[in-house]
Write a protein that holds these residues in place. Structure first.
Motif, PDB file in Angstrom:
ATOM      1  N   GLU A  48       0.828  -1.198   0.000  1.00 43.80           N
ATOM      2  CA  GLU A  48       0.000   0.000   0.000  1.00 43.80           C
ATOM      3  C   GLU A  48       0.873   1.263   0.000  1.00 43.80           C
ATOM      4  N   LEU A  49       1.940   1.257   0.797  1.00 40.24           N
ATOM      5  CA  LEU A  49       2.866   2.401   0.809  1.00 40.24           C
ATOM      6  C   LEU A  49       3.507   2.595  -0.557  1.00 40.24           C
ATOM      7  N   LEU A  50       3.911   1.493  -1.178  1.00 40.00           N
ATOM      8  CA  LEU A  50       4.553   1.583  -2.495  1.00 40.00           C
ATOM      9  C   LEU A  50       3.602   2.189  -3.522  1.00 40.00           C
ATOM     10  N   VAL A  51       2.384   1.687  -3.584  1.00 40.28           N
ATOM     11  CA  VAL A  51       1.424   2.183  -4.564  1.00 40.28           C
ATOM     12  C   VAL A  51       1.139   3.670  -4.336  1.00 40.28           C
ATOM     13  N   GLU A  52       0.975   4.057  -3.091  1.00 32.88           N
ATOM     14  CA  GLU A  52       0.705   5.464  -2.775  1.00 32.88           C
ATOM     15  C   GLU A  52       1.863   6.348  -3.221  1.00 32.88           C
ATOM     16  N   ASP A  53       3.092   5.914  -2.933  1.00 29.81           N
ATOM     17  CA  ASP A  53       4.255   6.714  -3.297  1.00 29.81           C
ATOM     18  C   ASP A  53       4.428   6.771  -4.814  1.00 29.81           C
ATOM     19  N   LEU A  54       4.254   5.638  -5.465  1.00 31.53           N
ATOM     20  CA  LEU A  54       4.409   5.572  -6.913  1.00 31.53           C
ATOM     21  C   LEU A  54       3.422   6.499  -7.617  1.00 31.53           C
ATOM     22  N   TYR A  55       2.158   6.429  -7.246  1.00 33.94           N
ATOM     23  CA  TYR A  55       1.160   7.237  -7.929  1.00 33.94           C
ATOM     24  C   TYR A  55       1.284   8.725  -7.597  1.00 33.94           C
ATOM     25  N   ALA A  56       1.913   9.050  -6.482  1.00 34.83           N
ATOM     26  CA  ALA A  56       2.165  10.462  -6.176  1.00 34.83           C
ATOM     27  C   ALA A  56       3.137  11.078  -7.176  1.00 34.83           C
ATOM     28  N   ARG A  57       3.902  10.229  -7.860  1.00 35.56           N
ATOM     29  CA  ARG A  57       4.870  10.712  -8.858  1.00 35.56           C
ATOM     30  C   ARG A  57       4.267  10.738 -10.264  1.00 35.56           C
ATOM     31  N   VAL A  58       3.016  10.392 -10.376  1.00 36.94           N
ATOM     32  CA  VAL A  58       2.196  10.545 -11.583  1.00 36.94           C
ATOM     33  C   VAL A  58       2.855   9.945 -12.836  1.00 36.94           C
ATOM     34  N   PRO A  59       3.097   8.635 -12.842  1.00 34.39           N
ATOM     35  CA  PRO A  59       3.621   8.009 -14.061  1.00 34.39           C
ATOM     36  C   PRO A  59       2.564   7.975 -15.155  1.00 34.39           C
ATOM     37  N   ASP A  60       3.010   7.883 -16.399  1.00 30.66           N
ATOM     38  CA  ASP A  60       2.077   7.781 -17.517  1.00 30.66           C
ATOM     39  C   ASP A  60       1.526   6.367 -17.657  1.00 30.66           C
ATOM     40  N   HIS A  61       2.296   5.372 -17.205  1.00 31.97           N
ATOM     41  CA  HIS A  61       1.859   3.989 -17.355  1.00 31.97           C
ATOM     42  C   HIS A  61       2.546   3.146 -16.288  1.00 31.97           C
ATOM     43  N   ARG A  85      -8.273  -3.287 -10.418  1.00 31.02           N
ATOM     44  CA  ARG A  85      -9.305  -2.268 -10.644  1.00 31.02           C
ATOM     45  C   ARG A  85      -9.084  -1.064  -9.745  1.00 31.02           C
ATOM     46  N   SER A  86      -8.585  -1.298  -8.531  1.00 33.81           N
ATOM     47  CA  SER A  86      -8.366  -0.195  -7.594  1.00 33.81           C
ATOM     48  C   SER A  86      -7.213   0.702  -8.025  1.00 33.81           C
ATOM     49  N   LEU A  87      -6.327   0.191  -8.874  1.00 35.32           N
ATOM     50  CA  LEU A  87      -5.160   0.976  -9.297  1.00 35.32           C
ATOM     51  C   LEU A  87      -5.512   2.025 -10.339  1.00 35.32           C
ATOM     52  N   GLY A  88      -6.502   1.746 -11.170  1.00 30.62           N
ATOM     53  CA  GLY A  88      -6.842   2.699 -12.217  1.00 30.62           C
ATOM     54  C   GLY A  88      -7.349   1.998 -13.464  1.00 30.62           C
ATOM     55  N   LYS A  89      -7.405   2.747 -14.555  1.00 33.05           N
ATOM     56  CA  LYS A  89      -7.947   2.231 -15.802  1.00 33.05           C
ATOM     57  C   LYS A  89      -7.002   1.214 -16.428  1.00 33.05           C
ATOM     58  N   PRO A  90      -7.542   0.127 -16.985  1.00 32.55           N
ATOM     59  CA  PRO A  90      -6.696  -0.854 -17.662  1.00 32.55           C
ATOM     60  C   PRO A  90      -5.855  -0.260 -18.784  1.00 32.55           C
ATOM     61  N   HIS A  91      -6.330   0.821 -19.391  1.00 28.52           N
ATOM     62  CA  HIS A  91      -5.573   1.492 -20.448  1.00 28.52           C
ATOM     63  C   HIS A  91      -4.207   1.939 -19.957  1.00 28.52           C
ATOM     64  N   ASP A  92      -4.097   2.219 -18.668  1.00 31.90           N
ATOM     65  CA  ASP A  92      -2.872   2.789 -18.104  1.00 31.90           C
ATOM     66  C   ASP A  92      -2.037   1.780 -17.327  1.00 31.90           C
ATOM     67  N   ILE A  93      -2.426   0.501 -17.352  1.00 36.64           N
ATOM     68  CA  ILE A  93      -1.733  -0.538 -16.587  1.00 36.64           C
ATOM     69  C   ILE A  93      -1.603  -1.778 -17.465  1.00 36.64           C
ATOM     70  N   SER A  94      -0.382  -2.285 -17.604  1.00 35.37           N
ATOM     71  CA  SER A  94      -0.147  -3.490 -18.396  1.00 35.37           C
ATOM     72  C   SER A  94       0.448  -4.574 -17.497  1.00 35.37           C
ATOM     73  N   VAL A  95      -0.050  -5.791 -17.637  1.00 37.95           N
ATOM     74  CA  VAL A  95       0.328  -6.902 -16.764  1.00 37.95           C
ATOM     75  C   VAL A  95       0.724  -8.116 -17.599  1.00 37.95           C
ATOM     76  N   VAL A  96       1.768  -8.819 -17.177  1.00 39.75           N
ATOM     77  CA  VAL A  96       2.058 -10.158 -17.708  1.00 39.75           C
ATOM     78  C   VAL A  96       2.058 -11.129 -16.537  1.00 39.75           C
ATOM     79  N   PRO A  97       1.758 -12.401 -16.786  1.00 37.21           N
ATOM     80  CA  PRO A  97       1.663 -13.366 -15.684  1.00 37.21           C
ATOM     81  C   PRO A  97       3.016 -13.942 -15.296  1.00 37.21           C
ATOM     82  N   GLY A  98       3.089 -14.439 -14.046  1.00 38.51           N
ATOM     83  CA  GLY A  98       4.284 -15.105 -13.552  1.00 38.51           C
ATOM     84  C   GLY A  98       4.003 -16.549 -13.202  1.00 38.51           C
ATOM     85  N   ASN A  99       5.007 -17.244 -12.712  1.00 40.37           N
ATOM     86  CA  ASN A  99       4.848 -18.668 -12.417  1.00 40.37           C
ATOM     87  C   ASN A  99       3.855 -18.919 -11.287  1.00 40.37           C
TER      88      ASN A  99
END
Length: 303
Positions: A48-61, A85-99
């Motif tokens: 939660e701390l990481l996400v809050e700090d990251l989004y405070a820096r307003v990345p494009d993606h 869904r809580s992070l934002g719009k899927p347009h702005d977030i890309s995910v690949v799966p892990g093991n």
């Protein structure tokens, strides 16, 4: 300028109640490992701390390179979808799966179906969930690969097959000819010796051949829970940075480095790209994220 954030190995916790039937599989080894080791360090409010700090820096993606869950139980896969869904719009977030998202047979199919909005290309339909996928955001081409496959107990390897490699090579050429900055997202590190054999990526040679011929500007991975920078050979042997990052949920005190995320500030155009990387890491007291390292990832052939 385009700012791309990168996190990996989220391992959403705490582990929910898993039925006895679901544990009658490889999941039992993962469950024991969680109880003995992971829950001590992959818990609390670090993510939660990481996400809050990251989004405070307003990345494009935001790029997330796999292992959203632990045992790939349905309840975990649903929770990960809600978290995305809580992070934002899927347009702005890309995910690949892990093991861990493919921990047992058929789990990856459920994960890809429920996370489809974050791991499908711009031109893919609802039913087309093949990898690689391609997303274009301005001058940036985000190329998502999958190495996620179910493995026997005590194995955590990944697989990059020939069919995916051929499609990957075609996308690299297409996006390179278009003058785009190509970011490749993959869970397992495509670097020889980066992990123990039981955790390695099978198909490293295929991956290396594709980028050596087609080229790429940046490769992002997870899996190792380490902050690393390696290099692969692109066309004319120009080096391509391959960057790994610590687990987004790792607290202080474990064998692995504490949670971190990277920001990549990308500017320029084909033939003169610049990449400035900033790594933010959890502080010693676990209360905040501070800038830990800055570096310029500039391809010498383009300098």
């Amino acid at each position: 300028m385009f700012t791309l954030a990168h996190i990996s190995d989220v391992h959403l916790g705490p582990l929910p109640d898993i039925s006895f039937g679901e544990l009658l599989s490889k999941r039992i080894t993962g469950y024991v490992n969680w109880q003995r080791n992971r829950r001590k360090h992959l818990f609390g409010n670090t993510l939660e701390l990481l996400v809050e700090d990251l989004y405070a820096r307003v990345p494009d993606h935001l790029a997330i390179t796999g292992d959203l869950v632990n045992l790939a139980a349905s309840i975990e896969i649903d929770a990960a979808a809600a978290w995305l869904r809580s992070l934002g719009k899927p347009h702005d977030i890309s995910v690949v799966p892990g093991n861990h998202d493919a921990y047992v047979p058929n789990a990856i199919d459920e994960a890809v179906f429920k996370w489809n909005s974050w791991m499908s290309g711009d031109e893919m339909g609802e039913g087309d969930r093949r990898f690689p996928f391609l997303r274009i955001r301005g001058k940036i081409a985000l190329i998502g690969l999958s190495t996620a496959t179910a493995t026997p107990p005590f194995m955590a390897s990944g697989y990059f097959g020939s069919n995916q490699a051929r499609r990957f090579a075609n996308i690299l050429k297409q996006t390179g000819d278009a003058g785009l900055f190509r970011v490749v997202m993959i869970h397992h590190p495509p670097i020889r010796g980066a992990t123990a054999n039981y955790k390695r990526m099978m198909g490293i040679r295929r991956f290396g051949a594709a980028v050596h011929i087609g080229g790429a500007e940046l490769v992002l991975h997870g899996h190792t829970h380490l902050n690393t920078v390696n290099w692969l050979r692109g066309p004319t042997d120009a080096p391509i940075p391959v960057v790994g990052i610590a687990s987004a949920s790792q607290g202080q005190g474990g064998r692995k480095p504490p949670a971190a995320y990277n920001l990549f500030h990308i500017d320029g155009e084909k033939g003169s790209w610049s990449i400035k990387r900033e790594r933010y890491q959890l502080t010693g007291d676990g209360s905040a994220f501070l800038l830990d390292e800055t570096s310029a990832l500039i391809n010498p052939a383009f300098a």
